[in-house]
Design an enzyme around this catalytic site. Structure first.
Site, PDB file in Angstrom:
ATOM      1  N   HIS A  74      68.116  34.776  30.353  1.00 31.95           N
ATOM      2  CA  HIS A  74      69.060  35.712  30.970  1.00 31.95           C
ATOM      3  C   HIS A  74      69.119  35.473  32.483  1.00 31.95           C
ATOM      4  O   HIS A  74      70.201  35.425  33.082  1.00 31.95           O
ATOM      5  CB  HIS A  74      68.635  37.140  30.667  1.00 31.95           C
ATOM      6  CG  HIS A  74      69.605  38.166  31.158  1.00 31.95           C
ATOM      7  ND1 HIS A  74      70.838  38.348  30.593  1.00 31.95           N
ATOM      8  CD2 HIS A  74      69.544  39.046  32.183  1.00 31.95           C
ATOM      9  CE1 HIS A  74      71.497  39.304  31.249  1.00 31.95           C
ATOM     10  NE2 HIS A  74      70.727  39.742  32.217  1.00 31.95           N
ATOM     11  N   GLN A 106      66.770  39.067  45.754  1.00 31.16           N
ATOM     12  CA  GLN A 106      67.713  38.948  44.634  1.00 31.16           C
ATOM     13  C   GLN A 106      66.960  38.820  43.323  1.00 31.16           C
ATOM     14  O   GLN A 106      67.286  39.422  42.319  1.00 31.16           O
ATOM     15  CB  GLN A 106      68.576  37.689  44.802  1.00 31.16           C
ATOM     16  CG  GLN A 106      69.702  37.809  45.793  1.00 31.16           C
ATOM     17  CD  GLN A 106      70.714  36.686  45.584  1.00 31.16           C
ATOM     18  OE1 GLN A 106      70.344  35.547  45.329  1.00 31.16           O
ATOM     19  NE2 GLN A 106      71.997  37.029  45.706  1.00 31.16           N
ATOM     20  N   ARG A 151      50.665  43.259  53.710  1.00 38.23           N
ATOM     21  CA  ARG A 151      49.829  44.336  54.243  1.00 38.23           C
ATOM     22  C   ARG A 151      48.410  43.831  54.394  1.00 38.23           C
ATOM     23  O   ARG A 151      47.696  44.188  55.320  1.00 38.23           O
ATOM     24  CB  ARG A 151      49.762  45.532  53.274  1.00 38.23           C
ATOM     25  CG  ARG A 151      50.999  46.382  53.179  1.00 38.23           C
ATOM     26  CD  ARG A 151      50.747  47.599  52.286  1.00 38.23           C
ATOM     27  NE  ARG A 151      49.990  48.650  52.951  1.00 38.23           N
ATOM     28  CZ  ARG A 151      49.447  49.695  52.327  1.00 38.23           C
ATOM     29  NH1 ARG A 151      49.560  49.818  51.010  1.00 38.23           N
ATOM     30  NH2 ARG A 151      48.780  50.612  52.987  1.00 38.23           N
ATOM     31  N   GLU A 154      52.994  39.585  44.093  1.00 36.98           N
ATOM     32  CA  GLU A 154      53.442  38.937  45.322  1.00 36.98           C
ATOM     33  C   GLU A 154      52.324  38.939  46.358  1.00 36.98           C
ATOM     34  O   GLU A 154      51.509  39.871  46.440  1.00 36.98           O
ATOM     35  CB  GLU A 154      54.668  39.672  45.887  1.00 36.98           C
ATOM     36  CG  GLU A 154      55.257  38.946  47.097  1.00 36.98           C
ATOM     37  CD  GLU A 154      56.567  39.530  47.606  1.00 36.98           C
ATOM     38  OE1 GLU A 154      57.092  40.457  46.961  1.00 36.98           O
ATOM     39  OE2 GLU A 154      57.054  39.064  48.648  1.00 36.98           O
ATOM     40  N   TYR A 155      52.301  37.900  47.135  1.00 28.61           N
ATOM     41  CA  TYR A 155      51.422  37.782  48.293  1.00 28.61           C
ATOM     42  C   TYR A 155      51.637  39.010  49.174  1.00 28.61           C
ATOM     43  O   TYR A 155      52.779  39.348  49.507  1.00 28.61           O
ATOM     44  CB  TYR A 155      51.813  36.509  49.034  1.00 28.61           C
ATOM     45  CG  TYR A 155      50.902  36.104  50.154  1.00 28.61           C
ATOM     46  CD1 TYR A 155      49.767  35.328  49.919  1.00 28.61           C
ATOM     47  CD2 TYR A 155      51.198  36.453  51.466  1.00 28.61           C
ATOM     48  CE1 TYR A 155      48.949  34.923  50.964  1.00 28.61           C
ATOM     49  CE2 TYR A 155      50.381  36.061  52.513  1.00 28.61           C
ATOM     50  CZ  TYR A 155      49.253  35.298  52.253  1.00 28.61           C
ATOM     51  OH  TYR A 155      48.454  34.896  53.282  1.00 28.61           O
ATOM     52  N   ARG A 188      71.709  32.976  37.299  1.00 32.17           N
ATOM     53  CA  ARG A 188      71.327  32.342  38.560  1.00 32.17           C
ATOM     54  C   ARG A 188      71.570  30.839  38.586  1.00 32.17           C
ATOM     55  O   ARG A 188      71.572  30.248  39.668  1.00 32.17           O
ATOM     56  CB  ARG A 188      69.860  32.655  38.875  1.00 32.17           C
ATOM     57  CG  ARG A 188      69.549  34.142  38.964  1.00 32.17           C
ATOM     58  CD  ARG A 188      70.449  34.882  39.947  1.00 32.17           C
ATOM     59  NE  ARG A 188      70.189  36.334  39.933  1.00 32.17           N
ATOM     60  CZ  ARG A 188      70.871  37.195  40.670  1.00 32.17           C
ATOM     61  NH1 ARG A 188      71.856  36.798  41.459  1.00 32.17           N
ATOM     62  NH2 ARG A 188      70.608  38.489  40.599  1.00 32.17           N
ATOM     63  N   HIS A 205      63.287  34.774  26.480  1.00 26.69           N
ATOM     64  CA  HIS A 205      64.575  35.472  26.369  1.00 26.69           C
ATOM     65  C   HIS A 205      65.030  35.968  27.741  1.00 26.69           C
ATOM     66  O   HIS A 205      66.173  35.769  28.141  1.00 26.69           O
ATOM     67  CB  HIS A 205      64.465  36.649  25.397  1.00 26.69           C
ATOM     68  CG  HIS A 205      65.634  37.577  25.457  1.00 26.69           C
ATOM     69  ND1 HIS A 205      66.890  37.216  25.022  1.00 26.69           N
ATOM     70  CD2 HIS A 205      65.759  38.842  25.938  1.00 26.69           C
ATOM     71  CE1 HIS A 205      67.727  38.225  25.219  1.00 26.69           C
ATOM     72  NE2 HIS A 205      67.073  39.215  25.766  1.00 26.69           N
ATOM     73  N   ARG A 258      65.428  41.725  41.277  1.00 23.89           N
ATOM     74  CA  ARG A 258      66.312  42.642  40.548  1.00 23.89           C
ATOM     75  C   ARG A 258      66.203  42.438  39.041  1.00 23.89           C
ATOM     76  O   ARG A 258      66.579  43.318  38.278  1.00 23.89           O
ATOM     77  CB  ARG A 258      67.751  42.465  41.028  1.00 23.89           C
ATOM     78  CG  ARG A 258      67.931  42.949  42.477  1.00 23.89           C
ATOM     79  CD  ARG A 258      69.304  42.632  42.997  1.00 23.89           C
ATOM     80  NE  ARG A 258      70.329  43.215  42.142  1.00 23.89           N
ATOM     81  CZ  ARG A 258      71.630  42.977  42.274  1.00 23.89           C
ATOM     82  NH1 ARG A 258      72.040  42.162  43.234  1.00 23.89           N
ATOM     83  NH2 ARG A 258      72.494  43.530  41.471  1.00 23.89           N
ATOM     84  N   HIS A 259      65.684  41.288  38.626  1.00 22.95           N
ATOM     85  CA  HIS A 259      65.402  41.078  37.201  1.00 22.95           C
ATOM     86  C   HIS A 259      64.077  41.766  36.905  1.00 22.95           C
ATOM     87  O   HIS A 259      63.018  41.251  37.215  1.00 22.95           O
ATOM     88  CB  HIS A 259      65.342  39.579  36.895  1.00 22.95           C
ATOM     89  CG  HIS A 259      66.653  38.893  37.141  1.00 22.95           C
ATOM     90  ND1 HIS A 259      67.559  38.654  36.140  1.00 22.95           N
ATOM     91  CD2 HIS A 259      67.239  38.462  38.276  1.00 22.95           C
ATOM     92  CE1 HIS A 259      68.638  38.077  36.646  1.00 22.95           C
ATOM     93  NE2 HIS A 259      68.468  37.946  37.946  1.00 22.95           N
TER      94      HIS A 259
END
Lengths: 301, 301, 301, 301
Positions: free
Chosen positions: B218, B109, B124, B120-121, B223, B214, B112-113
């Site tokens: 948002h 989720q 792979r 990210e860890y 959220r 900013h 999506r921003h």
């Protein structure tokens, strides 16, 4: 002189007040903070704030908790690897905020780089200063004959003198008229948002510009390039010097894999292999257009 | 427990080494630096770095040289004005870098921003830990009957027990199989990039997430809202507490003009005027759909 | 089989109803519209809409009024020039909207490309289908021994069989439990937003993905590359075939100057010149790291 | 007159050649295609291409295969719901490409909206036309006395005449000098990239501007607003008329929930409830700043 005594005093005050922080500090960048580096006749760039250093790049790449156990040598190797293989997100983890004073026609090129944050001095709200870019005589150049969007030799004698006279005269007249139109003495005074339209593109504006290191490198690759217009290239050059002190490993990798690197097309790679095999490759048998062949020869000389 | 003793030791070391800087410092934010705020059963958010404070917002809005001569009171008034009138660029001049540990379905989720930087860890490259989100019993809830994308009452008794048993059992079995598949003892071992596909969406991942104020506001508006899924809302709530200490003026303005504000449609404004004139406005004569009327009534109660 | 008979019927209906437009039409792309190109065992890509063609790229570059007087040959030359010199904005003037069905672990890589518009099927709102990616036996591969984030040889015999059995068994069990938890027969039924967390990353999701041609080329350069994970590369390969028919000149330039091109560092260019001068350049006297030297040799072979 | 006979002939040719497509067609938008809508004295906007219609918004929201079985009425209800609840991604699924001719000072405001694709006519490469924005007499206005960045009453008599004379005179002189400097008759001729700096901000430029519907609505909300400068507002107004024909449901929702909507702060909502309960709320007991109270009163009148 880009800075007034009051402005310089403010900068001096800011530089005189070190504070304590737990954040990552780049000693090389601390030396630049707030200092205005002059560019062109009235412009400057100065670092207002920054986030991160070389170690922040590798830390993000490893999503580690702290400084980790890797050695500095490993850090440089990893940064070079990330740059060589077009990893972008670790370089986005560093950020810099600049205060830039620049002519409007330079600002119009600059703003095409959309992945940055900008606050520009508002000529709707405020009155612009009487400061215009007038090129130094050695930069008053003729239209290039080979490059439709470039310049050639420096203009000489009367022609150069006429150009400088026009630029200076029109700038001053436009500003005089700007002042007359907005004046409220003996009249209402034209709205600033309208009066500004009389000002030519060599007037100086200024803005705060905040960008991450990845996007800054992209900007520098295009604007510190020999094909960029001189008046924006000098800003890019000044920024290169700053970035070199801020993140020395990343900057070195940028020099080796971007600024000093070349991209060879599939056809060029093919020619190269033939040449290394001893074959005489010529414009006729290279399978490239005339223009591409010229660019290929340029790389190898 | 989200942090291992080694991780906590690293954080303690980082917090024990203040350094000198000429940059703007937010004392409220310094207190948060590196500290891991627990969220859910294994997650956390922690501030890795930040840039700017309340004064940086107004400084950019004014494109000023230094701290300027405006009083602190003026700063708050200007920040409230900027927030109320949807100015975005001055708030973009503050930046924060977070280290977040979160379940994969929350990460999906969150990502999506798009206007943020993420590292990210990599599953792979690395092996994920055996850590799964299992909801506390009071958060094991039924499908909402009025909201197709929400939850209703807490499940009770056997049904709740069955759900928890399934989630725990499947998580453990999936992880056992993940380990078996990648194991190189007595076999070649499946590639990590393939083995990860067996892991369910409640496994924890982690990332560095860097965003300007900013865009963070948002994110928080959407959220930290009552309609957001509980499991992401608790992250937003934790961030709200941090932002409140970082930029108190801006956060207060955000509370007043965003979180606690309501948007009224043209029809709603019309109804309101009629009501203030003493007219009895009802669902029948309001000119809105049933759903909009319900939302309007909700605002006024 | 990714499409149900009902879905295929809908696609057939859409393809049976040509309409009249004044817009630019790409005949090559019209042939692809709505058709689902199968990828992996249950996935697909299909073009839902598009904007522009090769001529739209040059038209934007010239900011011209109509088709202009330039010949088609000039168009191809200009497109190649723009690609070679890293112009990006003219390629942004073409846009494509795709419907993609893909495993969640592929979607998680894909979404890292932020400069696109996405609408994903919502598992908070809807129930996911029982469709999981199970690799074909020839793609069940061991962890690479040279590349930490890659795969090596195909697994053989018992080990391969065990892996496939685990993936299939865990997928089915996870889905059975998903259905049991959300079922409202004889119980309240767990909220869908919670139940989804039990599903592994090889379940299929789907989304609408809209992107401009410049950013699509960037995606393809990274994901149609030999270093990309096989399961996303097959999507990139399918897209390459579509783009080739949509904008043939731009795609050819992309092949020559991106996909088939190589980037040489400053050090590599230096070595190359020495080699062309007849000098014997070796790992010892090349001035590069072991890894860079290996990459350099790879280019020339 | 913004268009030359040759340009009009090109537009007529383009409009005379309908082609067959399988894509979604918006009949309302087809009527606008290529037609130049005049704005200001020499400017225009014209639609060069578009993607999608109202149905494309709901289709993406549902990630459906085709037109689905939902009725048109459902489509409008869903679009209104999406707009009211600030869903952005479905509106991003429509795209429009415009050709705009506009004064440089308007272009400088416009470009601050970064989430769009732009190709501007290059004054490094080409020679600009002798076309300058001169305001109509009724738009030559004084500086506002209440709003630092706005305009007040129309200037009258001699003052207005002086302003128009200055703007016209300086524009013509600047252009004459521009032509003299770049002329290659009897001299080398100054580089175009330098000569352009003499041109004032009321000269016209032109660009291709491509944007998705969500970001276009954001642009229109800010620029079709009464606080926007008149010279950009007329472009926004012209675009509103076009969008209304392109996606009528979405535009109506935009009018109701954005253009005609108001945002009330937490304090304002509180006051409103007190007023509806019959309490006399005044500037003194409202708990808002003087400015906020004035804005609140403005909403209710």
């Amino acid at each position: 002189m880009p800075l007034s005594p009051e402005q310089q005093a403010e900068i001096d005050t800011l530089r005189a007040s070190p504070r304590s922080t737990l954040r990552t500090v780049s000693e090389g960048m601390e030396r630049h903070l707030y200092t205005a580096h002059p560019v062109l006749d009235h412009g400057f760039v100065r670092v207002v704030d920054y986030m991160g250093d070389d170690a922040a790049i590798t830390q993000a790449a490893r999503v580690s908790y702290g400084k980790g156990t890797r050695s500095v040598q490993n850090d440089e190797g990893l940064i070079r690897y990330l740059m060589r293989h077009w990893h972008s997100t670790p370089f986005e983890m560093c950020e810099v905020k600049l205060h830039v004073k620049l002519p409007v026609f330079v600002a119009r090129q600059w703003i095409r780089h959309r992945t940055a944050n900008v606050n520009e001095y508002s000529a709707r709200y405020s009155i612009l200063d009487r400061e215009f870019y007038i090129p130094a005589p050695e930069h008053v150049a003729a239209q290039s004959e080979v490059n439709n969007q470039g310049r050639g030799d420096t203009l000489q004698g009367d022609e150069a003198a006429r150009v400088l006279e026009i630029l200076k005269g029109d700038s001053m007249r436009a500003y005089d008229h700007y002042e007359q139109m907005i004046s409220q003495e003996g009249q209402q005074g034209l709205a600033r948002e309208l009066a500004r339209m009389n000002l030519p593109a060599n007037i100086y504006t200024q803005w705060y510009w905040k960008v991450d290191l990845h996007n800054l490198f992209h900007f520098l690759r295009l604007r510190a390039d020999a094909h960029a217009q001189y008046e924006i290239r000098v800003y890019a050059d000044a920024l290169c010097e700053i970035v070199k002190d801020w993140v020395p490993f990343a900057y070195k990798a940028f020099e080796d894999y971007r600024l000093g690197a070349v991209s060879l097309s599939a056809q060029m790679v093919d020619c190269l292999k033939r040449m290394l095999n001893g074959e005489a490759v010529t414009e006729e048998n290279c399978g490239m257009s005339k223009r591409e062949w010229r660019e290929f020869k340029g790389v190898l000389e």
